[in-house]
Design a protein around this motif. Structure first.
Motif, PDB file in Angstrom:
ATOM      1  N   ASP A  44      42.079  45.956  37.884  1.00 22.92           N
ATOM      2  CA  ASP A  44      41.696  46.988  38.848  1.00 22.92           C
ATOM      3  C   ASP A  44      40.586  46.488  39.772  1.00 22.92           C
ATOM      4  O   ASP A  44      40.606  46.759  40.977  1.00 22.92           O
ATOM      5  N   LEU A  48      41.144  46.471  43.639  1.00 23.49           N
ATOM      6  CA  LEU A  48      40.430  47.455  44.451  1.00 23.49           C
ATOM      7  C   LEU A  48      39.115  46.951  45.040  1.00 23.49           C
ATOM      8  O   LEU A  48      38.673  47.455  46.072  1.00 23.49           O
ATOM      9  N   CYS A  49      38.470  45.983  44.379  1.00 22.73           N
ATOM     10  CA  CYS A  49      37.092  45.636  44.738  1.00 22.73           C
ATOM     11  C   CYS A  49      36.857  44.136  44.878  1.00 22.73           C
ATOM     12  O   CYS A  49      35.724  43.675  44.737  1.00 22.73           O
ATOM     13  N   CYS A  62      31.956  50.235  43.689  1.00 21.17           N
ATOM     14  CA  CYS A  62      33.325  50.249  44.175  1.00 21.17           C
ATOM     15  C   CYS A  62      34.268  50.834  43.133  1.00 21.17           C
ATOM     16  O   CYS A  62      35.154  51.650  43.451  1.00 21.17           O
ATOM     17  N   MET A  63      34.072  50.465  41.881  1.00 19.08           N
ATOM     18  CA  MET A  63      34.930  50.978  40.813  1.00 19.08           C
ATOM     19  C   MET A  63      34.744  52.501  40.683  1.00 19.08           C
ATOM     20  O   MET A  63      35.716  53.228  40.500  1.00 19.08           O
ATOM     21  N   LYS A  65      33.780  54.500  43.114  1.00 18.48           N
ATOM     22  CA  LYS A  65      34.346  55.055  44.346  1.00 18.48           C
ATOM     23  C   LYS A  65      35.866  55.186  44.232  1.00 18.48           C
ATOM     24  O   LYS A  65      36.450  56.148  44.719  1.00 18.48           O
ATOM     25  N   HIS A  66      36.483  54.214  43.595  1.00 18.03           N
ATOM     26  CA  HIS A  66      37.943  54.190  43.464  1.00 18.03           C
ATOM     27  C   HIS A  66      38.414  54.712  42.105  1.00 18.03           C
ATOM     28  O   HIS A  66      39.512  54.394  41.667  1.00 18.03           O
ATOM     29  N   ARG A  67      37.599  55.537  41.462  1.00 18.44           N
ATOM     30  CA  ARG A  67      37.924  56.017  40.115  1.00 18.44           C
ATOM     31  C   ARG A  67      39.321  56.616  40.047  1.00 18.44           C
ATOM     32  O   ARG A  67      40.066  56.382  39.106  1.00 18.44           O
ATOM     33  N   ASP A  69      41.858  55.783  41.628  1.00 15.44           N
ATOM     34  CA  ASP A  69      42.865  54.737  41.789  1.00 15.44           C
ATOM     35  C   ASP A  69      42.913  53.769  40.607  1.00 15.44           C
ATOM     36  O   ASP A  69      43.753  52.872  40.584  1.00 15.44           O
ATOM     37  N   LEU A  70      42.008  53.927  39.638  1.00 15.37           N
ATOM     38  CA  LEU A  70      41.965  53.033  38.488  1.00 15.37           C
ATOM     39  C   LEU A  70      43.165  53.276  37.580  1.00 15.37           C
ATOM     40  O   LEU A  70      43.700  54.381  37.522  1.00 15.37           O
ATOM     41  N   ARG A  75      40.148  53.635  33.436  1.00 15.52           N
ATOM     42  CA  ARG A  75      39.418  54.892  33.629  1.00 15.52           C
ATOM     43  C   ARG A  75      38.978  55.478  32.283  1.00 15.52           C
ATOM     44  O   ARG A  75      37.839  55.909  32.123  1.00 15.52           O
TER      45      ARG A  75
END
Length: 91
Positions: A44, A48-49, A62-63, A65-67, A69-70, A75
């Motif tokens: 992830d 994503l990052c 970033c992780m 922020k994109h929770r 999308d994990l 998650r």
């Protein structure tokens, strides 16, 4: 050097940078995540990052922020680790 060798070398460097970042992340009290979280979230983080690697606070932000999308596993493990950290911090 061939393009595929260069690509493979670059990817290996990114994996190493990420591993070092997560190792440092796990030793930092404010960004401590378990080895399981590191394993579950590596894909992830790259997906994503990757632009934030090797900056640990920026990867972490970033992780978060994109929770949404994990992956489910990442998650779940991150939430569990964060709950444990909060419990320790309140003692």
């Amino acid at each position: 050097m061939t393009a595929s060798f260069t690509s493979t070398l670059r990817q290996a460097g990114l994996v190493l940078a990420f591993a070092v970042s997560f190792s440092a992340l796990s030793s930092s009290s404010s960004f401590a995540f378990s080895a399981e979280a590191q394993q579950m979230c590596t894909g992830d983080a790259f997906r994503l990052c990757s632009s934030e690697i090797p900056n640990i606070p920026r990867i972490t932000a970033c992780m978060y922020k994109h929770r949404a999308d994990l992956s489910t596993g990442c998650r779940t493990v991150m939430d569990r680790d964060l709950a444990q950290q909060a419990k320790v911090a309140t003692k």
